[in-house]
Motif scaffolding. Structure first.
Motif: not given
Ligand code: COA
Length: 417
Positions: A136-138, A373-381, A408-414
């Motif tokens: 779960s990445a975003t 989960a961490v690849y896009l930078g929005g989930t913390s290891l 930062d900013p948090a990833p989001f798929c619009p």
């Protein structure tokens, strides 16, 4: 790996000839609705048959999986990402391993052909794809902002920009222009060519439910050019309470080139006559929460959104950007992509990373799910370690790697794909 292969119980996996060939099975899996031809044309225009896969037996298509070539924002810039969609199995052929067959063949093909090192998908049911290494990445927050809460702080000295409401068909080039910087601003957004822009604007009456047609509000320059600088696509659903109108405003997407245009679009949405509340799925750090005088009124609800799978670990981590320097050995468990299995040394700087196999002792161990989960930078290891999903073997490695992967900013798929 060749796309055409036969598995033990006689199912053959092959590329579809066309969208028509593919879409009948998709329609059946999603409930057998009839879709208008205009809708099918728009979907067919983005479909890539040579990249997609279906399973058939005895001349009948039994399962499908589509792959899109997406140019997606990831930490460090835009990168090719395989967008996976329309994962379906005919109701008569479920639970026989067809989805698994499609998925592992797709991973092998991406890897062996040197295609996208990362895959991503949206899911109807979150429990399905973790077993294939999709993390779960975003996340999105669902906002429901009551119209009475439209008081906004006034960060700009200028008054809001003038707005107009138009049919989206009248401003397609403006929508495309304003959207085009989105993948550079936030991981998870992807570039939209003309065909994808048409898909973003799809608005067939039979799919609206009780909502009215799709509308577009534009925030425009004050000068005589009236050049749009921000927009929202939205629709209204009529609703009455105690004889008073309480219409729901559903925002499909909202983009702006600058903060004043952004604020102006939100002001316009929160000032629609007859409306009771504005509903929107937004990034978890969406600036609107910092604009509302009463942010609690927005009742933000967080939910999962995009799922990511690292398919070619060495390339994926090497091509990503990082927030800080780190030198760490990661031990990875990955049964569906066995070429990722083992220990990798990741060295990162602010200019990028280098990731190569190593025999050195592991500092961290995790599985494909956590990497995705961490690849896009929005989930913390660190969060995943606290949940027992990541193990730290060298003190300090977890904190340093968490910091390096953060974005930062948090990833989001619009947009759904
Ligand atoms: C979801 C769907 C594609 C699964 O296809 P399938 O061929 O029956 O799946 P498989 O037999 O390959 O199952 C693989 C694994 O996924 C699990 N699984 C399948 N569907 C699942 C579901 N809906 N929820 C949770 N787990 C599921 C299976 O139990 C199996 O688990 P295992 O690895 O522990 O044995 C199919 O049920 C379908 O078409 N559903 C409707 C359309 C849909 O929702 N598609 C998903 C779009 S994102």
């Amino acid at each position: 790996m060749d796309q055409t292969s036969v598995c033990a119980d006689g199912y053959e996996f092959a590329a579809p000839d066309s969208w028509d060939h593919f879409s009948d099975t998709v329609a059946l899996a999603y409930g057998g609705y009839d879709a208008a031809s205009a809708y099918q044309d728009v979907l067919a225009a983005v479909f890539e048959p040579q990249r997609s896969l279906l399973a058939h037996r005895g001349g009948r298509t039994c399962a499908t999986l589509a792959v899109y070539s997406l140019d997606m924002g990831v930490p460090g810039g835009r990168r090719p990402v395989a967008g996976i969609s329309y994962v379906t199995a005919d109701p008569a052929h479920r639970r026989r391993g067809l989805m698994r067959g499609l998925m592992v063949r797709t991973f092998a093909r991406l890897y062996e052909r040197g295609e996208e090192p990362v895959a991503a998908l949206h899911t109807t049911e979150p429990a399905i794809y973790g077993r294939f290494g999709f993390g779960s990445a975003t996340r999105a927050i669902h906002l429901r902002i009551p119209r009475h809460a439209r008081d906004m702080t006034h960060p700009h000295n200028e008054p809001p920009l003038p707005v107009s409401v138009v049919d989206p068909a009248e401003c397609v080039p403006d929508i495309a222009r304003i959207h085009q910087g989105a993948p550079d601003r936030r991981p998870g957004a992807f570039h939209r060519d003309d065909a994808w822009t048409r898909r973003a604007l799809l608005d067939l009456p039979e799919r609206r439910g009780k909502a009215g047609r799709l509308l577009c509000v534009l925030a425009e320059d004050r000068d005589e050019s009236s050049r749009p600088r921000g927009y929202a696509l939205y629709s209204l659903t009529a609703r009455w309470e105690d004889s008073y109108p309480r219409y729901d405003v559903h925002v499909r997407e909202l983009f702006a080139e600058d903060p004043l245009a952004y604020t102006s679009v939100w002001r316009a949405l929160l000032d629609i006559d007859l409306a009771g509340a504005v509903h929107a799925d937004r990034p978890v750090d969406d600036p609107v929460l910092a604009l509302l005088a009463d942010p609690r009124s927005a009742v933000p609800v967080v939910r999962d959104q995009l799922y990511v799978r690292v398919v070619d670990l060495g390339r994926a981590l090497g091509e990503r950007g990082y927030a800080a320097e780190v030198d760490v050995v990661i031990e990875v468990a990955d049964t569906d992509c066995p070429w990722n299995q083992g220990r990798w040394r990741l060295r990162t700087g602010v200019d990028g990373g280098d990731c190569a196999r190593t025999t050195a002792a592991a500092d961290l161990s995790l599985s494909a799910w956590e990497l995705g989960a961490v690849y896009l930078g929005g989930t913390s290891l660190k969060q995943l370690a606290a949940a027992g999903r990541v193990t730290e073997h060298r003190a300090g490695a977890l904190a340093a790697t968490t910091h390096a992967f953060h974005h930062d900013p948090a990833p989001f798929c619009p947009m759904l794909f």
